[in-house]
Design a protein around this motif. Sequence first.
Motif, PDB file in Angstrom:
ATOM      1  N   LEU A   3       0.825  -1.209   0.000  1.00 56.86           N
ATOM      2  CA  LEU A   3       0.000   0.000   0.000  1.00 56.86           C
ATOM      3  C   LEU A   3       0.862   1.263   0.000  1.00 56.86           C
ATOM      4  O   LEU A   3       0.518   2.254  -0.655  1.00 56.86           O
ATOM      5  CB  LEU A   3      -0.938  -0.006   1.206  1.00 56.86           C
ATOM      6  CG  LEU A   3      -2.080  -1.030   1.150  1.00 56.86           C
ATOM      7  CD1 LEU A   3      -2.860  -1.037   2.456  1.00 56.86           C
ATOM      8  CD2 LEU A   3      -3.019  -0.744  -0.022  1.00 56.86           C
ATOM      9  N   ARG A   4       1.980   1.232   0.724  1.00 59.64           N
ATOM     10  CA  ARG A   4       2.879   2.394   0.716  1.00 59.64           C
ATOM     11  C   ARG A   4       3.435   2.635  -0.690  1.00 59.64           C
ATOM     12  O   ARG A   4       3.522   3.780  -1.148  1.00 59.64           O
ATOM     13  CB  ARG A   4       4.033   2.181   1.695  1.00 59.64           C
ATOM     14  CG  ARG A   4       3.649   2.267   3.156  1.00 59.64           C
ATOM     15  CD  ARG A   4       4.888   2.311   4.036  1.00 59.64           C
ATOM     16  NE  ARG A   4       4.570   1.949   5.403  1.00 59.64           N
ATOM     17  CZ  ARG A   4       4.789   0.756   5.942  1.00 59.64           C
ATOM     18  NH1 ARG A   4       5.355  -0.193   5.216  1.00 59.64           N
ATOM     19  NH2 ARG A   4       4.461   0.507   7.192  1.00 59.64           N
ATOM     20  N   THR A   5       3.820   1.561  -1.350  1.00 66.26           N
ATOM     21  CA  THR A   5       4.334   1.675  -2.720  1.00 66.26           C
ATOM     22  C   THR A   5       3.272   2.260  -3.641  1.00 66.26           C
ATOM     23  O   THR A   5       3.545   3.146  -4.461  1.00 66.26           O
ATOM     24  CB  THR A   5       4.770   0.294  -3.240  1.00 66.26           C
ATOM     25  OG1 THR A   5       5.745  -0.264  -2.351  1.00 66.26           O
ATOM     26  CG2 THR A   5       5.360   0.399  -4.637  1.00 66.26           C
ATOM     27  N   ILE A  43      -0.589 -12.480  -0.322  1.00 64.99           N
ATOM     28  CA  ILE A  43      -1.124 -11.712   0.808  1.00 64.99           C
ATOM     29  C   ILE A  43      -2.639 -11.870   0.930  1.00 64.99           C
ATOM     30  O   ILE A  43      -3.177 -11.957   2.027  1.00 64.99           O
ATOM     31  CB  ILE A  43      -0.747 -10.220   0.656  1.00 64.99           C
ATOM     32  CG1 ILE A  43       0.776 -10.064   0.632  1.00 64.99           C
ATOM     33  CG2 ILE A  43      -1.348  -9.393   1.789  1.00 64.99           C
ATOM     34  CD1 ILE A  43       1.248  -8.668   0.277  1.00 64.99           C
ATOM     35  N   ARG A  44      -3.339 -11.876  -0.193  1.00 69.19           N
ATOM     36  CA  ARG A  44      -4.799 -12.033  -0.239  1.00 69.19           C
ATOM     37  C   ARG A  44      -5.514 -10.971   0.607  1.00 69.19           C
ATOM     38  O   ARG A  44      -6.249 -11.281   1.545  1.00 69.19           O
ATOM     39  CB  ARG A  44      -5.214 -13.442   0.215  1.00 69.19           C
ATOM     40  CG  ARG A  44      -4.669 -14.540  -0.676  1.00 69.19           C
ATOM     41  CD  ARG A  44      -5.183 -15.910  -0.292  1.00 69.19           C
ATOM     42  NE  ARG A  44      -4.634 -16.942  -1.146  1.00 69.19           N
ATOM     43  CZ  ARG A  44      -5.066 -17.255  -2.349  1.00 69.19           C
ATOM     44  NH1 ARG A  44      -6.087 -16.596  -2.859  1.00 69.19           N
ATOM     45  NH2 ARG A  44      -4.505 -18.225  -3.048  1.00 69.19           N
ATOM     46  N   SER A  45      -5.282  -9.732   0.260  1.00 66.01           N
ATOM     47  CA  SER A  45      -5.885  -8.602   0.973  1.00 66.01           C
ATOM     48  C   SER A  45      -6.973  -7.959   0.122  1.00 66.01           C
ATOM     49  O   SER A  45      -6.779  -7.714  -1.074  1.00 66.01           O
ATOM     50  CB  SER A  45      -4.803  -7.562   1.300  1.00 66.01           C
ATOM     51  OG  SER A  45      -5.370  -6.304   1.585  1.00 66.01           O
ATOM     52  N   ASP A  46      -8.126  -7.665   0.749  1.00 64.18           N
ATOM     53  CA  ASP A  46      -9.197  -6.968   0.034  1.00 64.18           C
ATOM     54  C   ASP A  46      -8.760  -5.566  -0.374  1.00 64.18           C
ATOM     55  O   ASP A  46      -9.125  -5.070  -1.443  1.00 64.18           O
ATOM     56  CB  ASP A  46     -10.449  -6.874   0.921  1.00 64.18           C
ATOM     57  CG  ASP A  46     -11.175  -8.203   1.034  1.00 64.18           C
ATOM     58  OD1 ASP A  46     -10.901  -9.095   0.203  1.00 64.18           O
ATOM     59  OD2 ASP A  46     -12.003  -8.349   1.947  1.00 64.18           O
ATOM     60  N   PHE A  47      -7.991  -4.922   0.493  1.00 60.17           N
ATOM     61  CA  PHE A  47      -7.508  -3.581   0.178  1.00 60.17           C
ATOM     62  C   PHE A  47      -6.610  -3.599  -1.058  1.00 60.17           C
ATOM     63  O   PHE A  47      -6.741  -2.770  -1.957  1.00 60.17           O
ATOM     64  CB  PHE A  47      -6.728  -3.004   1.364  1.00 60.17           C
ATOM     65  CG  PHE A  47      -7.599  -2.381   2.421  1.00 60.17           C
ATOM     66  CD1 PHE A  47      -8.581  -1.471   2.083  1.00 60.17           C
ATOM     67  CD2 PHE A  47      -7.426  -2.700   3.748  1.00 60.17           C
ATOM     68  CE1 PHE A  47      -9.385  -0.890   3.050  1.00 60.17           C
ATOM     69  CE2 PHE A  47      -8.217  -2.128   4.726  1.00 60.17           C
ATOM     70  CZ  PHE A  47      -9.202  -1.221   4.380  1.00 60.17           C
TER      71      PHE A  47
END
Length: 317
Positions: A17-19, A155-159
């Motif tokens: 997310l930072r990237t 990672i499998r993140s919804d975000f």
Amino acid sequence: MRSLGTIFHLGDESGVLRTSIAITMLIAAFGIGFGLLSGSFSILFDGAYSLIDAGMSLLALAVVRLIHSYTHITSATRRLRERFTFGFWHLEPMALGLNGVLLIGVSAYAFFNAVSLILDGGRPLAFDLAILYAVITLSACTIAAALEMRANRRIRSDFIALDARAWIMSASITLALLLAFCIGAAIEGTAYGWVAPYVDPAVLALVCLIIIPLPVRTVKQALADILLVTPPELKAHVDAVAHDAVRTHGFLSFRAYVAKVGRAQQIELYFIVPADGPARRIGEWDALRDEIGNAIGPDNPDRWLTIIFTADLEWAE
């Protein structure tokens, strides 16, 4: 002090997310600058859209950090756990829903502005600058989408999934802009040159019509999570496990309450046991809980599972 490699590490949700935020901020500044220089309202919209997306990514990052701090106990997060005993999972669908609603709203506003520009006779545009912007931005969006999709396989993140879709959406928008700018540059100075001022608002209107429905699914799912709508598949699985437990251990019945809140699963199971049934030690009841919990699925920090045994049906309803 952490190195850049640690801050922008693509092996964890926060790093991805930072990237994404860093790339988005660069594209936003680039788009707003080129939009003003070239006179393109569609490029200006693209930059503003990216800026909003960056803001939402910052919000998502904050939520991810809160969730992570709750599920990984340290001395620094113990106070947070005391004040927010139910965790922060509920913030995830709120952030996702807000993101989707904002993107829909901005796109709708841009669409009406584009229609207004068309009715006013279009807008002159420096196509050479616009094409340069589109080529650079398309490359950046494509790379960002590919990096996130690759990272999210593990990672499998919804975000991250939502953010990757946003990058794909941005790449599609930019590709449409590039094609339109190339067409506009080709017809400028020809017999069809009168069409050139309409290229920018027309492509913006078309792009907005495509974008507006895309976040609807995310908003719908976020609303379902906020309202604690029971996921049918999870409920069916929990019911099947509970039925087996009732049959195996001679219980009378059960009541299951299931919800999905962002990445978290919230499950409450009440087993109605015979009031005159054989006495069991506390350790035996705990062993039963472990058995049922393992049957439901592997334990993880994002599962809130409560299993209660009672002879009084009122406690379960």
